[in-house]
Design an enzyme around this catalytic site. Structure first.
Site, PDB file in Angstrom:
ATOM      1  N   CYS A 120     -35.066  10.057  61.836  1.00  0.00           N
ATOM      2  CA  CYS A 120     -35.537   9.162  60.567  1.00  0.00           C
ATOM      3  C   CYS A 120     -35.341   7.865  60.607  1.00  0.00           C
ATOM      4  CB  CYS A 120     -35.262   9.696  59.557  1.00  0.00           C
ATOM      5  SG  CYS A 120     -36.558   9.415  58.183  1.00  0.00           S
ATOM      6  N   CYS A 130     -39.222   5.300  55.780  1.00  0.00           N
ATOM      7  CA  CYS A 130     -39.133   6.408  56.992  1.00  0.00           C
ATOM      8  C   CYS A 130     -39.758   5.955  58.185  1.00  0.00           C
ATOM      9  CB  CYS A 130     -39.269   7.669  56.619  1.00  0.00           C
ATOM     10  SG  CYS A 130     -38.373   7.976  55.289  1.00  0.00           S
ATOM     11  N   LYS A 195     -41.311  18.804  53.277  1.00  0.00           N
ATOM     12  CA  LYS A 195     -40.333  17.997  52.614  1.00  0.00           C
ATOM     13  C   LYS A 195     -40.953  17.416  51.332  1.00  0.00           C
ATOM     14  CE  LYS A 195     -37.194  14.434  53.217  1.00  0.00           C
ATOM     15  NZ  LYS A 195     -36.576  13.335  54.165  1.00  0.00           N
ATOM     16  N   ARG A 217     -41.800   7.428  48.269  1.00  0.00           N
ATOM     17  CA  ARG A 217     -41.944   8.150  49.432  1.00  0.00           C
ATOM     18  C   ARG A 217     -43.115   8.958  49.270  1.00  0.00           C
ATOM     19  NH1 ARG A 217     -37.549   6.276  51.882  1.00  0.00           N
ATOM     20  NH2 ARG A 217     -35.532   6.901  51.774  1.00  0.00           N
ATOM     21  N   LYS A 248     -37.409  21.908  51.979  1.00  0.00           N
ATOM     22  CA  LYS A 248     -36.383  21.062  51.310  1.00  0.00           C
ATOM     23  C   LYS A 248     -37.342  20.283  50.161  1.00  0.00           C
ATOM     24  CE  LYS A 248     -34.199  16.666  52.422  1.00  0.00           C
ATOM     25  NZ  LYS A 248     -34.234  15.348  53.382  1.00  0.00           N
TER      26      LYS A 248
HETATM   27  C1  PBG Z   1     -34.344  11.152  55.327  1.00  0.00           C
HETATM   28  C2  PBG Z   1     -33.591  12.182  54.838  1.00  0.00           C
HETATM   29  C3  PBG Z   1     -33.282  12.364  53.220  1.00  0.00           C
HETATM   30  C4  PBG Z   1     -32.454  13.320  53.260  1.00  0.00           C
HETATM   31  C5  PBG Z   1     -32.356  13.972  54.368  1.00  0.00           C
HETATM   32  N1  PBG Z   1     -32.975  13.171  55.226  1.00  0.00           N
HETATM   33  C6  PBG Z   1     -33.410  11.289  52.289  1.00  0.00           C
HETATM   34  C7  PBG Z   1     -35.015  10.911  51.843  1.00  0.00           C
HETATM   35  O1  PBG Z   1     -35.956  11.778  52.143  1.00  0.00           O
HETATM   36  O2  PBG Z   1     -35.023  10.029  51.056  1.00  0.00           O
HETATM   37  C8  PBG Z   1     -31.929  13.899  51.752  1.00  0.00           C
HETATM   38  C9  PBG Z   1     -30.911  14.997  51.995  1.00  0.00           C
HETATM   39  C10 PBG Z   1     -30.170  15.118  50.576  1.00  0.00           C
HETATM   40  O3  PBG Z   1     -30.736  14.825  49.675  1.00  0.00           O
HETATM   41  O4  PBG Z   1     -29.092  15.960  50.729  1.00  0.00           O
HETATM   42  N2  PBG Z   1     -33.614  10.665  56.365  1.00  0.00           N
END
Ligand code: PBG
Length: 323
Positions: A120, A130, A195, A217, A248
């Protein structure tokens, strides 16, 4: 009249009986431990909103990974905090970037530990998004080559699995094509497929200093209200070549995990994210919840819903509790 012939309590009378008929088992062998790596040496900086988690410099991270592996945990996922950020997130795909250096050190310290890299740009961009910004929007197509390059740099450094978490359309296909073109046909992709744009990432964004500097986002991460759309996202990622798909966050999205389990015959991962961890820690600190029981119950629920693999900040704790 089933009663008194049927008495479900018969099988709950003793721990031996309960264990005998238990349907779901939590195993250390399917856990992934997330870790944060930062510049410097001998840094072990506790993340305030995630007590018990640290930003490690590469030296300490390698040591930590060795002990994680000694606990029987098969895998870690790495997140990087670079020296500096810029508009195009160049730290993500620098061959000597923080994660690439970390991967080399970890593979040396613990060669059999699976190293997964989050793919990312948000930790590396000055704006915290991102993807690349064009005319005030997060541009999809110009971001894809940078994500593919990031994944390839991670694999060249020794990553065992790459895990795109950016939610740009087409990134799984772009990464697969790039890896294959460079001879990395055997490296699996774990796609953050469903996600959601979630409040539960709050503590992570403090940890990685990755909160977006403008907007949010929601134009790329999924609307928490949507269920059918998750199946479509997963199907698309599988068509593009994902080997493992992830849902997620985990606990607020058990319905999505259960549906995905029913619809797709591939390994399914779930991420118990930072906010899920911090909620439990906070309630336990206030004396409002039993910490260990809550940890085991939430993780068991995620497995019961159908997750094969669980990413959790509690991986070490679980190894100790089950060990
Ligand atoms: C983006 C990413 C995020 C998390 C994992 N990869 C943050 C986001 O999307 O803002 C979050 C993981 C967590 O909250 O434990 N690189």
């Amino acid at each position: 009249m089933p009663f008194p012939i049927h008495r479900p309590r018969r099988l709950r009378r003793t721990e031996a009986l309960r264990g005998f008929v238990r349907e779901t088992h939590l195993n250390v062998s399917s856990l992934v431990y997330p870790l944060f790596v930062c510049p410097g040496t001998k840094v072990k900086d506790e993340i305030k909103s995630m007590p018990g988690n640290y930003r490690w410099s590469v030296d300490g991270l390698a040591e930590e990974c060795r002990s994680v592996h000694d606990l029987g945990i098969p895998a870690v996922i790495l997140f990087g905090i670079p020296e500096s950020k810029d508009e195009v997130g160049s730290g993500a795909y620098d061959p000597d970037g923080i994660v690439q250096r970390a991967v080399r050190a970890v593979k040396k310290a613990a060669p059999n530990l699976l190293v997964i890299c989050d793919v990312c740009l948000d930790e590396y961009t000055s704006h915290g998004h991102c993807g690349l910004i064009k005319n005030g929007e997060i541009d999809n197509d110009s971001t894809l080559p940078l994500l593919a390059k990031t994944a390839r740099m991670q694999v060249e450094a020794g990553a065992d699995i790459v895990a795109p978490s950016d939610m740009m359309d087409g990134r799984v296909g772009a990464i697969r094509k790039d890896l294959d073109a460079h001879g990395f046909t055997q490296v699996p992709i774990l796609a953050y497929a469903a996600k959601y744009a979630s409040a539960f990432y709050g503590p992570f964004r403090e940890a990685a200093d990755s909160a977006p500097k403008f907007g949010d986002r929601k134009s790329y991460q999924m609307d928490p209200a949507n269920q059918r759309e998750a199946l479509r996202e997963i199907a698309l990622d599988l068509e593009e070549g994902a080997d493992i798909v992830m849902v997620k966050p985990a606990l607020p999205y058990l319905d999505i995990i259960a549906l995905a389990r029913r619809e797709f015959d591939v390994p399914i991962a779930a991420y118990q994210v930072s906010g899920e961890y911090s909620l439990i820690e906070a309630a336990a600190r206030l004396g409002w919840m039993n910490r260990e029981r809550t940890i085991l119950e939430t993780l068991t629920s995620i497995r019961r819903a159908g997750a094969d693999i669980i990413l959790t900040y509690y991986a070490k704790e679980v190894a100790r509790l089950l060990g």
